[in-house]
Motif scaffolding. Sequence first.
Motif, PDB file in Angstrom:
ATOM      1  N   ASP A 195       3.102  -2.874   4.088  1.00  0.00           N
ATOM      2  CA  ASP A 195       4.049  -3.008   3.523  1.00  0.00           C
ATOM      3  C   ASP A 195       4.747  -2.470   1.934  1.00  0.00           C
ATOM      4  O   ASP A 195       4.884  -1.396   1.693  1.00  0.00           O
ATOM      5  N   SER A 196       3.639  -3.144   1.466  1.00  0.00           N
ATOM      6  CA  SER A 196       3.302  -1.943  -0.442  1.00  0.00           C
ATOM      7  C   SER A 196       1.800  -2.055  -0.445  1.00  0.00           C
ATOM      8  O   SER A 196       0.870  -3.409  -0.307  1.00  0.00           O
ATOM      9  N   THR A 197       1.569  -1.190  -0.821  1.00  0.00           N
ATOM     10  CA  THR A 197      -0.477  -1.488  -1.015  1.00  0.00           C
ATOM     11  C   THR A 197      -0.525  -2.528  -2.163  1.00  0.00           C
ATOM     12  O   THR A 197      -1.244  -3.270  -3.215  1.00  0.00           O
ATOM     13  N   ASN A 198       0.499  -2.471  -3.022  1.00  0.00           N
ATOM     14  CA  ASN A 198       1.052  -3.741  -4.424  1.00  0.00           C
ATOM     15  C   ASN A 198       0.829  -5.040  -3.920  1.00  0.00           C
ATOM     16  O   ASN A 198      -0.480  -6.155  -4.170  1.00  0.00           O
ATOM     17  N   ASN A 199       1.507  -5.645  -2.076  1.00  0.00           N
ATOM     18  CA  ASN A 199       1.340  -7.012  -1.465  1.00  0.00           C
ATOM     19  C   ASN A 199       0.428  -6.674  -0.954  1.00  0.00           C
ATOM     20  O   ASN A 199      -0.876  -7.974  -0.979  1.00  0.00           O
ATOM     21  N   GLY A 220       7.527  -0.249  -0.132  1.00  0.00           N
ATOM     22  CA  GLY A 220       7.342   0.563  -0.994  1.00  0.00           C
ATOM     23  C   GLY A 220       8.200  -0.521  -2.663  1.00  0.00           C
ATOM     24  O   GLY A 220       9.292  -0.527  -2.313  1.00  0.00           O
ATOM     25  N   ARG A 221       7.716  -0.681  -3.396  1.00  0.00           N
ATOM     26  CA  ARG A 221       8.457  -1.403  -4.621  1.00  0.00           C
ATOM     27  C   ARG A 221       7.956  -0.692  -5.648  1.00  0.00           C
ATOM     28  O   ARG A 221       6.902  -0.552  -5.919  1.00  0.00           O
ATOM     29  N   GLY A 222       9.463  -0.958  -6.539  1.00  0.00           N
ATOM     30  CA  GLY A 222       9.195   0.252  -7.617  1.00  0.00           C
ATOM     31  C   GLY A 222       9.818  -1.001  -8.821  1.00  0.00           C
ATOM     32  O   GLY A 222       9.619  -2.054  -8.747  1.00  0.00           O
ATOM     33  N   ARG A 223       9.917  -0.833 -10.381  1.00  0.00           N
ATOM     34  CA  ARG A 223      10.378  -1.154 -11.273  1.00  0.00           C
ATOM     35  C   ARG A 223      11.389  -2.024 -10.793  1.00  0.00           C
ATOM     36  O   ARG A 223      12.433  -1.061 -10.340  1.00  0.00           O
ATOM     37  N   LEU A 224      11.689  -2.736 -11.688  1.00  0.00           N
ATOM     38  CA  LEU A 224      12.958  -4.035 -11.643  1.00  0.00           C
ATOM     39  C   LEU A 224      13.977  -3.747 -10.786  1.00  0.00           C
ATOM     40  O   LEU A 224      14.766  -3.499 -10.530  1.00  0.00           O
ATOM     41  N   GLY A 228      -0.277  -0.544  -9.567  1.00  0.00           N
ATOM     42  CA  GLY A 228      -0.158   0.534  -8.262  1.00  0.00           C
ATOM     43  C   GLY A 228       0.905   1.626  -8.923  1.00  0.00           C
ATOM     44  O   GLY A 228       1.733   1.825 -10.039  1.00  0.00           O
ATOM     45  N   VAL A 229       0.894   2.827  -8.397  1.00  0.00           N
ATOM     46  CA  VAL A 229       1.033   4.172  -8.376  1.00  0.00           C
ATOM     47  C   VAL A 229       1.576   5.178  -7.810  1.00  0.00           C
ATOM     48  O   VAL A 229       0.596   4.797  -6.575  1.00  0.00           O
ATOM     49  N   GLY A 230       2.825   5.891  -7.303  1.00  0.00           N
ATOM     50  CA  GLY A 230       3.150   6.401  -6.440  1.00  0.00           C
ATOM     51  C   GLY A 230       3.311   8.072  -6.835  1.00  0.00           C
ATOM     52  O   GLY A 230       3.772   7.620  -7.624  1.00  0.00           O
ATOM     53  N   ARG A 254      13.582  -0.380  -5.049  1.00  0.00           N
ATOM     54  CA  ARG A 254      12.694   0.192  -3.747  1.00  0.00           C
ATOM     55  C   ARG A 254      11.533   1.647  -4.044  1.00  0.00           C
ATOM     56  O   ARG A 254      12.532   3.000  -5.116  1.00  0.00           O
ATOM     57  N   TRP A 255      10.560   2.197  -3.342  1.00  0.00           N
ATOM     58  CA  TRP A 255      10.083   3.185  -3.864  1.00  0.00           C
ATOM     59  C   TRP A 255       9.702   4.284  -2.310  1.00  0.00           C
ATOM     60  O   TRP A 255       9.720   3.452  -1.548  1.00  0.00           O
ATOM     61  N   MET A 256      10.533   5.634  -2.221  1.00  0.00           N
ATOM     62  CA  MET A 256      10.694   5.722  -1.114  1.00  0.00           C
ATOM     63  C   MET A 256       8.893   6.159  -0.453  1.00  0.00           C
ATOM     64  O   MET A 256       8.823   6.942  -1.476  1.00  0.00           O
ATOM     65  N   SER A 301       1.561   5.802   4.715  1.00  0.00           N
ATOM     66  CA  SER A 301       2.755   5.687   3.967  1.00  0.00           C
ATOM     67  C   SER A 301       3.058   4.458   4.225  1.00  0.00           C
ATOM     68  O   SER A 301       2.234   3.443   4.132  1.00  0.00           O
ATOM     69  N   GLN A 302       3.929   3.337   3.344  1.00  0.00           N
ATOM     70  CA  GLN A 302       4.433   2.000   3.194  1.00  0.00           C
ATOM     71  C   GLN A 302       6.383   2.266   3.904  1.00  0.00           C
ATOM     72  O   GLN A 302       7.046   2.414   3.268  1.00  0.00           O
ATOM     73  N   THR A 303       6.094   0.625   4.591  1.00  0.00           N
ATOM     74  CA  THR A 303       7.068   0.636   4.404  1.00  0.00           C
ATOM     75  C   THR A 303       8.464  -0.250   3.744  1.00  0.00           C
ATOM     76  O   THR A 303       9.254   0.214   4.324  1.00  0.00           O
ATOM     77  N   SER A 332      11.972  16.146 -14.444  1.00  0.00           N
ATOM     78  CA  SER A 332      11.781  15.511 -13.008  1.00  0.00           C
ATOM     79  C   SER A 332      10.646  14.409 -13.691  1.00  0.00           C
ATOM     80  O   SER A 332       9.150  14.910 -13.284  1.00  0.00           O
ATOM     81  N   LYS A 333      10.879  13.480 -12.676  1.00  0.00           N
ATOM     82  CA  LYS A 333       9.596  12.110 -12.534  1.00  0.00           C
ATOM     83  C   LYS A 333       9.196  12.558 -11.241  1.00  0.00           C
ATOM     84  O   LYS A 333       9.794  13.006 -10.445  1.00  0.00           O
ATOM     85  N   ILE A 334       8.022  12.554 -11.112  1.00  0.00           N
ATOM     86  CA  ILE A 334       6.813  13.008 -10.082  1.00  0.00           C
ATOM     87  C   ILE A 334       6.187  12.085  -9.977  1.00  0.00           C
ATOM     88  O   ILE A 334       5.533  12.372  -8.550  1.00  0.00           O
ATOM     89  N   SER A 335       6.290  10.617 -10.460  1.00  0.00           N
ATOM     90  CA  SER A 335       5.366   9.132  -9.650  1.00  0.00           C
ATOM     91  C   SER A 335       5.863   8.208 -10.395  1.00  0.00           C
ATOM     92  O   SER A 335       7.220   8.076 -11.907  1.00  0.00           O
ATOM     93  N   GLY A 336       5.613   7.129  -9.999  1.00  0.00           N
ATOM     94  CA  GLY A 336       6.384   5.946 -11.547  1.00  0.00           C
ATOM     95  C   GLY A 336       4.499   4.925 -11.020  1.00  0.00           C
ATOM     96  O   GLY A 336       3.922   4.438 -10.152  1.00  0.00           O
ATOM     97  N   ILE A 337       4.967   3.787 -11.365  1.00  0.00           N
ATOM     98  CA  ILE A 337       3.899   2.162 -11.807  1.00  0.00           C
ATOM     99  C   ILE A 337       4.020   1.466 -11.255  1.00  0.00           C
ATOM    100  O   ILE A 337       5.370   1.859 -12.568  1.00  0.00           O
ATOM    101  N   LEU A 338       3.721   0.400 -11.015  1.00  0.00           N
ATOM    102  CA  LEU A 338       4.258  -1.372 -11.262  1.00  0.00           C
ATOM    103  C   LEU A 338       2.913  -1.385 -10.983  1.00  0.00           C
ATOM    104  O   LEU A 338       2.357  -2.005 -10.491  1.00  0.00           O
TER     105      LEU A 338
HETATM  106  C1  BTN Z   1       8.832   2.949  -9.907  1.00  0.00           C
HETATM  107  O1  BTN Z   1      10.218   2.113 -10.185  1.00  0.00           O
HETATM  108  O2  BTN Z   1       8.841   4.154 -10.633  1.00  0.00           O
HETATM  109  C2  BTN Z   1       7.436   2.201 -10.292  1.00  0.00           C
HETATM  110  C3  BTN Z   1       6.941   2.974  -8.532  1.00  0.00           C
HETATM  111  C4  BTN Z   1       5.593   2.485  -8.024  1.00  0.00           C
HETATM  112  C5  BTN Z   1       5.698   2.465  -6.282  1.00  0.00           C
HETATM  113  C6  BTN Z   1       3.388   2.307  -6.279  1.00  0.00           C
HETATM  114  S1  BTN Z   1       3.535   3.573  -4.391  1.00  0.00           S
HETATM  115  C7  BTN Z   1       1.999   2.547  -4.398  1.00  0.00           C
HETATM  116  C8  BTN Z   1       2.142   0.922  -5.145  1.00  0.00           C
HETATM  117  N1  BTN Z   1       3.169   0.311  -4.206  1.00  0.00           N
HETATM  118  C9  BTN Z   1       3.819   0.243  -4.086  1.00  0.00           C
HETATM  119  O3  BTN Z   1       5.248  -1.206  -3.673  1.00  0.00           O
HETATM  120  N2  BTN Z   1       5.058  -0.277  -5.622  1.00  0.00           N
HETATM  121  C10 BTN Z   1       4.106   0.844  -6.158  1.00  0.00           C
END
Ligand code: BTN
Length: 240
Positions: A15-19, A43-47, A125-127, A50-52, A39-41, A107-113
């Motif tokens: 579901d999410s590697t953070n989970n 994925g969570r982002g900040r605030l 957590g890094v995408g 969701r993170w595709m 892949s994640q089903t 352009s944004k290429i990554s996300g960190i949670l």
């Molecule tokens: C953002 O909102 O920019 C943060 C996105 C973080 C996504 C990564 S992907 C791996 C890890 N697992 C998650 O569910 N979220 C983080």
Amino acid sequence: MQVEDWLIEDFATVDSTNNVAQAESKNFNGHRVVFSAASQTAGRGRLGRRWMSPPGNLFMSQLFYLTMPISDLVFITSLSIAETIGELTTGLNIAIKWPNDVLVDGSKISGILIETGEQGTAIVGVGINLISSPKDQDVLYPVTDLQSLGFDITRETFLQTYLKHFNHNVAERQINGFSDIRTRWLSYACRLNEVITVNLTDRQIKGIFKGIDEQGLLLLEHNGGIIKIAAGDVFFPPKG
Ligand code: BTN
């Protein structure tokens, strides 16, 4: 598998590697571990966003004991991603938008949670958009991926290079404190000494981005004074 002293546990889908890291933090035995997934089903982002997470991009979460302020980790992680992209590519304009969005050619290429887990652990957590980015979503910023920019980089190569930079930066932080990390992070900072807009929970504020303080708070020059901002979304007015 072991990479740069990290145990790697790779999954097909979660579901999410953070989970996964949150659940595993209850039994953490002190050996630093990375949970990655193809892949994640969910994925969570900040605030709460969701993170595709389609196959081909990198999704991973590091689990380790927290030995520094979370704010330091935010800057160490974004710096390490920027350095990794710099090592694996050529000719790209790599920048970081406060607090931790790595931008390539704007352009944004990554996300960190980053979260805290059980037993005094940190979860980073890094995408990374390696082969695709969510162009059709109602995204807040323009997005990109390394393949569209002409670079075919595997999950394994990115992860290994990133962990090398992350370890180096953590070691430097432990020896010299935050100030050297801050200096190197600022060398990537997007629109330093230029006008930015920050969306806070209750209002928008415009000013000149003057850097970050020792806690990583954003310093905004506004009406002749400096405002310190702990959380918000930064936007860049078009350059005129
Ligand atoms: C953002 O909102 O920019 C943060 C996105 C973080 C996504 C990564 S992907 C791996 C890890 N697992 C998650 O569910 N979220 C983080």
